[in-house]
Structures are given as structure tokens and as C-alpha cells.
Design an enzyme around this catalytic site. Structure first.
Site, PDB file in Angstrom:
ATOM      1  N   ASP A 292      41.468  39.723  39.928  1.00  0.00           N
ATOM      2  CA  ASP A 292      41.514  38.629  38.961  1.00  0.00           C
ATOM      3  C   ASP A 292      41.292  39.247  37.573  1.00  0.00           C
ATOM      4  O   ASP A 292      40.987  40.424  37.431  1.00  0.00           O
ATOM      5  CB  ASP A 292      40.475  37.538  39.278  1.00  0.00           C
TER       6      ASP A 292
HETATM    7  C1  BGC Z   1      41.769  33.021  36.759  1.00  0.00           C
HETATM    8  C2  BGC Z   1      42.938  33.217  37.678  1.00  0.00           C
HETATM    9  C3  BGC Z   1      44.204  33.321  36.884  1.00  0.00           C
HETATM   10  C4  BGC Z   1      44.069  34.459  35.899  1.00  0.00           C
HETATM   11  C5  BGC Z   1      45.308  34.676  35.056  1.00  0.00           C
HETATM   12  C6  BGC Z   1      41.738  34.059  35.653  1.00  0.00           C
HETATM   13  O1  BGC Z   1      40.782  33.762  34.698  1.00  0.00           O
HETATM   14  O2  BGC Z   1      40.574  33.058  37.502  1.00  0.00           O
HETATM   15  O3  BGC Z   1      42.997  32.154  38.598  1.00  0.00           O
HETATM   16  O4  BGC Z   1      45.290  33.501  37.731  1.00  0.00           O
HETATM   17  O5  BGC Z   1      42.991  34.187  35.036  1.00  0.00           O
HETATM   18  O6  BGC Z   1      45.496  33.675  34.162  1.00  0.00           O
END
Ligand code: BGC
Length: 758
Positions: A292
């Protein structure tokens, strides 16, 4: 007749059902091409494939290393970037893809990722709302529409579906998942993966790779506090958290995203047991794992990795193949590999997986296959897509209460008063994940109701919901003091036949970094509701929210309550069609609604405890001294404008051996005046097991449509799949003994049959 319980300790013979999932099939042509390509790649180029940069939209977290657009472009040219996220639109994507393909030494195309969570530009209901439909075909269609718009915009890969099971309404991200149940969650995960990926061949340029997230346990963050640690025992991990991911992998899912949390002190991006041993080795997942956002870097503040280098080593060795905007793999892995401090096999495995998905998506055959401006114009926002999200929105609505026959509204002759800031909002209904969509583009409830011209419609806003219009990046500030507008609303209430009050949360109160400790109606809304009720109690409360709310007073006093979540672009049309009965509500709650926040985590598949006696016995029973322990609305609950009767529940054999053909059946009859749909739900309890089992667990369901007076017999096969569970070693076992088999229209009102597996 009650069947004698078997003494598990003496008679237990555990049947272990093979976990050996057929490894996801590899295409030998592709593998050969990867061999040839990898033989040409330098260390830098290999690690470069493992690096993902954010585009130019830094909203989901601090961007620690991204650098300027120029620096990012430079690094793409050097072959130091394998993927980008949040670059969107054919023009924009083409610009970066051209650099990767035409200006790097090996011309390896980028894979372009994006958060396509509930639609792209034409928005579907938030995922929790969609889950309330229990309509797998509609959910698959909704993901297909989202995929087609994203793909037409140049995107090859979505960071979805989110399949975090959660029992905690305080956690803002429950809006992104399918609720609290692993069975429903698994079915929905599969439907969404199919909707995004189609048949996994990616022959169509309108399908994209999916990513199951967040692996794993993010839905169990302690106290519902965003980004917190998760404390999860084996029983919960294997039976609640992992099943949707396993189901998605079995469907051919191409990527997995790690989570921000730790489980038992191990950050998810360094969790060798989960990533390597479970996902890749045991389940045979052949796609790649992305961290993530900066979660590899965040292992340092977690107190797990002492510096960037050790974070890189832990993550790559655990099986995190791509670093999202963390700036850890490039440069550290390159250096560590040159120094011999990281075994090349880890990097090679990661690169192979990433290249594999790029080949499967057809990006090597034609890196521009998703980049067609004509298609972009035709697909995005098409009439068909609007129709699909409207259909999904109607199916997501849950009728929680309907007394005094307030609903459906009559089509003429009524004086309708519409109240509440959310009633005219064209922004909040879009939901929280809507980065490709323009603000203020939803159909408001006010606009939707205006399509029905037979009644007089009067709209008065009442006290404002917030003190300023919220944005994705700001905390929502609810109005707690300014009552202007209340008097006007009260005056108007005097002469109305029916009052529709649209109350709840602004959608930016939900989603990432939006945990709440109070799940009542925020701001002045409850007071507003009570004030209007004193004047005219003929109120239909339409809720807008992205999490279960504790609406005790409303639930006791307001005659009609409609759960309308955040329903996306076509929101107001869907609400209006349901209120007027053009669509008979059929949704069922995918998450328990608590009476108060102190009951959280509250969920239907709980344990009986050792003190399950009732309160007449003494005080020493499992209860709260200051509140009921039951939910306000249970999992699976939802009404219809019609009524259903369950009868003739039977099983073809009460005692059976493993492998025998066992069926339960029940007859469902529409006993009301309207055609309608019911979700027939089957729950099972294994009464005594080597690991104590919950009081009930959803094991099957069927969505049935019936005309008035029509009946249907619904049958469910009972196989090992329904009877087994994961033991604390993570093995799926089926143990002989007695089982309760239950059927009904929600998790509380059930008919029960006892049965025995010999
Ligand atoms: C979130 C993810 C997301 C990623 C990209 C993160 O902060 O937890 O779910 O896909 O950002 O935007």
C-alpha cells in the site's frame, strides 16, 4: 427431534479437506518471453520494475520521495519505473507510456494503476451499499462498467476490490468493503474480480487487472482507529479475514495489495507467512503483490525496520513485489543487491510476476491498446453506464422500517415536504472514492423527486449540515450550533402530508482516515428530526451514510426509514423510484447496526459464551448493565413493500455421512400486495467442534423474485464446504457431529432444523 450430541473428544475424526488449490495456470509462451527479457535486464532495470510512482495527485498520503514531475519523467527514461498510479486520461497516460516504451533501453511498458473503487466517472453506490443488494450479477456488472470506463481512460489496473471484512462501524473504510461476513464477502469479492477482469484473458481492452486489498486484517484495526495495529487470533484470521482473498485468488485475481496495519506486530508488507507461505505458496497465486502507499517506508515509524535498507530487505524477502510511492526499492534494493545483501532470487521472482501481468494484459503486444481517444469518448459516461449504476443503486437501498403505510408514496394528491442539506446535495451522494469524477454531478434526491409531478413538492433545507462544503482532503465540520432554517422547516412541516428528511453523514466523513467515535446522526440532525416530529410525525427518514449508524430514537419513533447510503451518480433517481414504489426495495444489511458505539465490535456470527443463560437467572450472564446486547438492526435485515412467508423447511436426511447428497429446502411465499424480491439466507452452526464455532454462520443465499401470492421452493445443498471451518493451523476441516441448519430472511428470525454428520 433433537439428535444426541456426539462427544467430539472420543469420536472426532477430522476430515481434512485438501487445501491444495490448483496453481493458477501459467502460460508457457509468456514464461519463455519473460526468460528472454529478464536475461537482458540489469539490476537497475529489474528493481525499476518494482517501483511505482504516483502521478501528480497526492491525496492518499504523504508523498515522501516522489519528486517533481521532471524527476519522475527522468527516472522513467532510466528504466527505473515499472508502474504509475493516478495518471489518467488517454492523453496523460500516452505521454508517460511513450517515454517507457520509446525512450528506455528495453522499452518495457508501464502498468497504470488507479483506485477504481465504486465506478470511475459514472459512479456506482459505495461498495458497502452494493453489498446490501446481495445481487451478485448486478455487482459484477457494476465492476464491469467501472472497468470499462477506467480502461477507456488508459488505465490497466484497479486497486480494488477492497475485501476487508470489518465489524467496526467506527472505521471509516467500512464503506469500501462488503461488510462483516466472510461468506457474503467472498461471493462479492469474486463477483467484483470477474467484473473487472472478465474471463482473465484480457482480450477485451475494456477489462483491467484487479487487486485484492488490503492483505490482510486492515478491517480489524484496534478500536476502529485508522492505520492502527490489528490483533487477530488464528481463528479469526483463517475464518473471517482470509476467505475473501482466497476466493479471489481462486478466481484468477492478478494482483494483491498489502495493508498498512501490523498483525501481531508484523507489518503486512513484511509478513512472510501471509505473503509468501500463504498467498503465493499455499494458494498458488501467480500474480504480483503491491505495497500500500508507502507502507514499506512506514515500517520504520512502526518500530519494525530500523532504516530504509532493512525495510527493503524485509519487504522483498516477505514477497512484496512492488513498492507504491515509498521510494525504498529504488534506490536501496539496487545497492543491496550489488553488495550481495539481498539474494537475487527475491528480486527475480518479483520481476517475473510483474512482467507476467504486463504480458497477460497485452501491454507488450501493444502498449497503447488501452489508449484510444475515440473509445474514451464513447465509453465514459455512456447512457448504458448510467442505466447500470442506477440499477445498482436501486438494488442497494434497504428499507429498515415502514409503518403507517407511508411508503410507497402515492403518485398524486400528496403534499410532500423535503428537508435536509443532503436532500439537495449533488456532491455527497457521489461517495468518498470518486477521484475521476467531477464534484456535484450526482442526481440529488430533490432532482429525483421532481421527476414525479403528481404531488406538490416543497424543499426547505433546514439547519445546515456542515459549516463549510467538505472536500476529500479536509475533515468534515458538522454544524452543531447554527439553527437558522429550523423555523422555516417547522412552519412548512405543519401543512405537509408526508415529510421526507434526508439525514446522515457527508460522504467525506467516510473512507480512508475517517474513523469516528460517535456514530449517531452528526451535528444538529437528531434535534432537527425531533423538532419536526413534534409538529408532524409523518416522516420518512432517508439515511445517507457510509457506515452503520446508531439511530435509536429514529428507529423507535420515525414511522419509515430508508437506508440509502451514498448511491453514486444516479442517487436521487434511485431514491425517488424506491420511495414511489417503482422499485420495491430488496436490500439487506451487510453489517450489523449497533444500538450504541459501546457495543462495537458487534456482529451476528458471534459466540454463545459459556454464560448463555437468560437474564431471569441472575446477573452473572453475558450482558451489558446499561444497554441491550442485541443489535438495533441485525445483519441480513431488510424489509420490502410486500411480505414473505417461510414454510415447509425440511431436510432430505437428518443423519448423513460425508459425501451423501443432502439438501434442505424451504417454501417462500409472497403474501403481500406487491411483486418483490427476498434474499433467502441459510445459516449453519456446528454445535460442538474442536474449535468452538459461532452461533451461526451464513453459508448460502438466494435472491428470489415473487409476484403476489406466488411461491417458490428454494433448495440448498449441504456439502463439506458448508459444514467445515478452518482450524487454528489454517487447515479446512469437517468434523462429525450435530449441526443446526437455519433459514430465514435475516440473521435473527430463523427457522431451525437439527442434523447430524456421522
Ligand atoms: C489506500 C489504498 C489505495 C492507495 C492508492 C492508500 O492510501 O490505503 O487503498 O489504493 O492509497 O491510492
Amino acid at each position: 427431534m433433537r439428535i444426541t450430541k456426539i462427544l467430539i473428544t472420543t469420536l472426532m475424526s477430522i476430515i481434512t479437506v485438501s487445501n491444495a488449490n490448483a496453481q493458477q495456470k501459467l502460460n508457457s509462451e509468456i514464461e519463455k518471453k519473460i526468460d528472454v527479457l529478464m536475461a537482458k535486464m540489469t539490476i537497475e532495470e529489474k528493481v525499476g520494475q518494482m517501483n511505482q510512482y504516483n502521478g501528480f495527485w497526492d491525496v492518499t498520503g504523504p508523498a515522501p520521495v516522489g519528486g517533481t514531475a521532471e524527476q519522475k519523467y527522468e527516472n522513467i527514461k532510466k528504466g527505473l519505473v515499472g508502474s504509475m498510479l493516478t495518471v489518467r486520461g488517454v492523453k496523460e497516460v500516452k505521454a508517460v507510456q511513450k517515454i517507457a516504451v520509446e525512450q528506455t533501453r528495453l522499452g518495457i511498458p508501464l502498468i497504470i494503476g488507479f483506485d477504481v473503487i465504486h465506478g470511475y466517472k459514472t459512479l456506482s453506490p459505495i461498495p458497502l451499499a452494493e453489498a446490501a443488494s446481495w445481487d451478485l450479477a448486478a455487482i459484477e456488472k457494476s465492476a464491469e462498467v467501472a472497468a470499462s470506463e477506467a480502461a477507456a481512460s488508459g488505465i490497466n489496473w484497479t486497486f480494488g476490490p477492497m475485501m476487508d471484512i470489518s465489524r467496526d462501524a467506527r472505521w471509516g473504510r467500512v464503506m469500501e468493503g462488503a461488510g462483516e461476513d466472510p461468506y457474503l464477502g467472498s461471493k462479492i469479492a469474486v463477483a467484483r474480480v470477474k467484473g473487472f477482469q472478465g474471463d482473465n484473458s484480457f482480450k477485451s481492452p475494456l477489462r483491467i487487472a484487479a487487486s485484492a486489498k488490503h492483505f490482510a486484517g486492515y478491517g480489524f484495526v484496534v478500536a476502529g482507529l485508522e492505520y492502527n495495529a490489528s490483533e487477530i487470533g488464528s481463528n479469526t484470521l483463517y475464518n473471517q479475514v482470509l476467505p475473501p482473498f482466497k476466493a479471489a485468488v481462486d478466481t484468477g485475481l492478478r494482483t494483491v495489495m498489502t495493508s498498512f496495519n501490523t498483525i501481531n506486530g508484523i507489518p503486512a508488507s513484511a509478513d512472510k507467512y501471509l505473503l509468501k507461505e500463504t498467498l503465493k505458496n499455499k494458494w498458488g497465486f501467480s500474480g504480483f503483490v503491491i505495497s500500500d502507499w508507502a507502507s514499506i517506508r512506514e515500517m520504520i515509524p512502526w518500530g519494525y525496520s530500523k532504516d530504509e535498507k532493512s525495510a527493503a530487505i524485509s519487504a522483498v524477502e516477505a514477497g512484496t513485489d512492488m513498492d507504491m510511492e515509498g521510494g525504498i526499492y529504488v534506490p536501496h534494493l539496487i545497492e543491496l543487491m550489488k553488495q550481495g545483501k539481498v539474494d537475487q532470487k527475491y528480486v527475480d521472482d518479483a520481476v517475473r510476476r510483474i512482467l507476467r501481468v504486463k504480458y497477460e494484459l497485452g501491454l507488450f503486444d501493444n502498449p497503447y491498446r488501452f489508449l484510444d481517444e475515440k473509445r474514451e469518448k464513447e465509453v465514459i459516461g455512456s447512457k448504458a453506464n448510467h442505466e447500470a449504476v442506477l440499477d445498482m443503486a436501486k438494488k442497494s437501498i434497504v428499507l429498515l422500517k415502514n409503518e403507517k403505510q407511508l411508503l410507497p408514496l402515492k403518485k398524486s394528491g400528496q403534499k410532500i415536504l423535503l428537508l435536509g442539506t443532503l436532500a439537495s446535495s449533488k456532491n455527497s451522494p457521489l461517495g468518498s472514492w470518486r477521484i475521476a469524477s467531477d464534484n456535484n454531478t450526482a442526481v440529488s434526491v430533490l432532482e429525483g423527486l421532481k421527476n414525479y409531478t403528481g404531488n406538490t413538492l416543497n424543499f426547505v433545507e433546514g439547519p445546515k449540515l456542515t459549516t463549510e462544503e467538505p472536500t476529500f482532503l479536509t475533515e468534515v465540520k458538522y454544524n452543531t450550533t447554527d439553527k437558522s432554517g429550523l423555523e422555516e422547516a417547522k412552519q412548512a412541516a405543519k401543512s405537509a402530508d408526508v415529510i421526507i428528511m434526508v439525514l446522515g453523514e457527508h460522504s467525506f466523513s467516510t473512507g480512508e482516515a475517517r474513523s469516528r467515535t460517535d456514530i449517531n446522526l452528526p451535528g444538529l440532525q437528531e434535534e432537527f428530526l425531533k423538532e419536526i416530529y413534534k409538529i408532524n410525525p409523518n416522516i420518512v427518514l432517508v439515511l445517507n451514510n457510509g457506515r452503520p449508524l446508531s439511530i435509536n430514537w429514529a428507529s423507535e419513533n420515525i414511522p419509515a426509514i430508508v437506508e440509502a447510503w451514498h448511491l453514486g451518480t444516479e442517487s436521487g433517481n434511485a431514491v425517488a423510484q424506491v420511495l414511489y414504489g417503482d422499485y420495491n426495495p430488496s436490500g439487506k444489511l451487510p453489517m450489523t447496526f449497533p444500538r450504541n458505539v459501546g457495543q462495537i465490535p458487534i456482529y451476528y456470527n458471534n459466540y454463545s459464551t459459556g454464560r448463555y443463560t437468560d437474564k431471569d437467572n441472575n446477573v452473572f450472564w453475558s450482558h451489558y448493565s446499561d444497554a441491550e446486547k442485541t443489535p438495533l438492526y441485525p445483519f441480513g435485515f431488510g424489509l420490502s413493500y410486500t411480505t414473505f412467508d417461510y414454510s415447509d423447511f425440511k431436510i432430505n436426511k437428518k443423519s448423513f455421512a460425508k459425501g451423501e447428497n443432502i439438501q434442505v429446502s424451504v417454501t417462500l411465499k409472497n403474501t403481500g400486495k406487491y411483486e418483490g424480491k427476498e434474499v433467502v439466507q441459510l445459516y449453519i452452526q456446528d454445535e460442538f467442534a474442536s474449535v468452538a464455532r459461532p452461533v451461526k454462520e451464513l453459508k448460502a443465499f438466494e435472491l428470489v423474485n415473487l409476484k403476489p401470492d406466488e411461491s417458490k421452493t428454494v433448495s440448498f445443498p449441504i456439502t463439506e464446504k458448508e459444514l467445515g471451518f478452518y482450524n487454528n493451523q489454517g487447515d479446512f476441516v469437517v468434523e462429525p457431529g450435530s449441526f443446526k441448519i437455519m433459514v430465514g430472511g435475516n440473521s435473527q428470525d430463523l427457522k431451525i432444523i437439527e442434523a447430524e454428520l456421522l
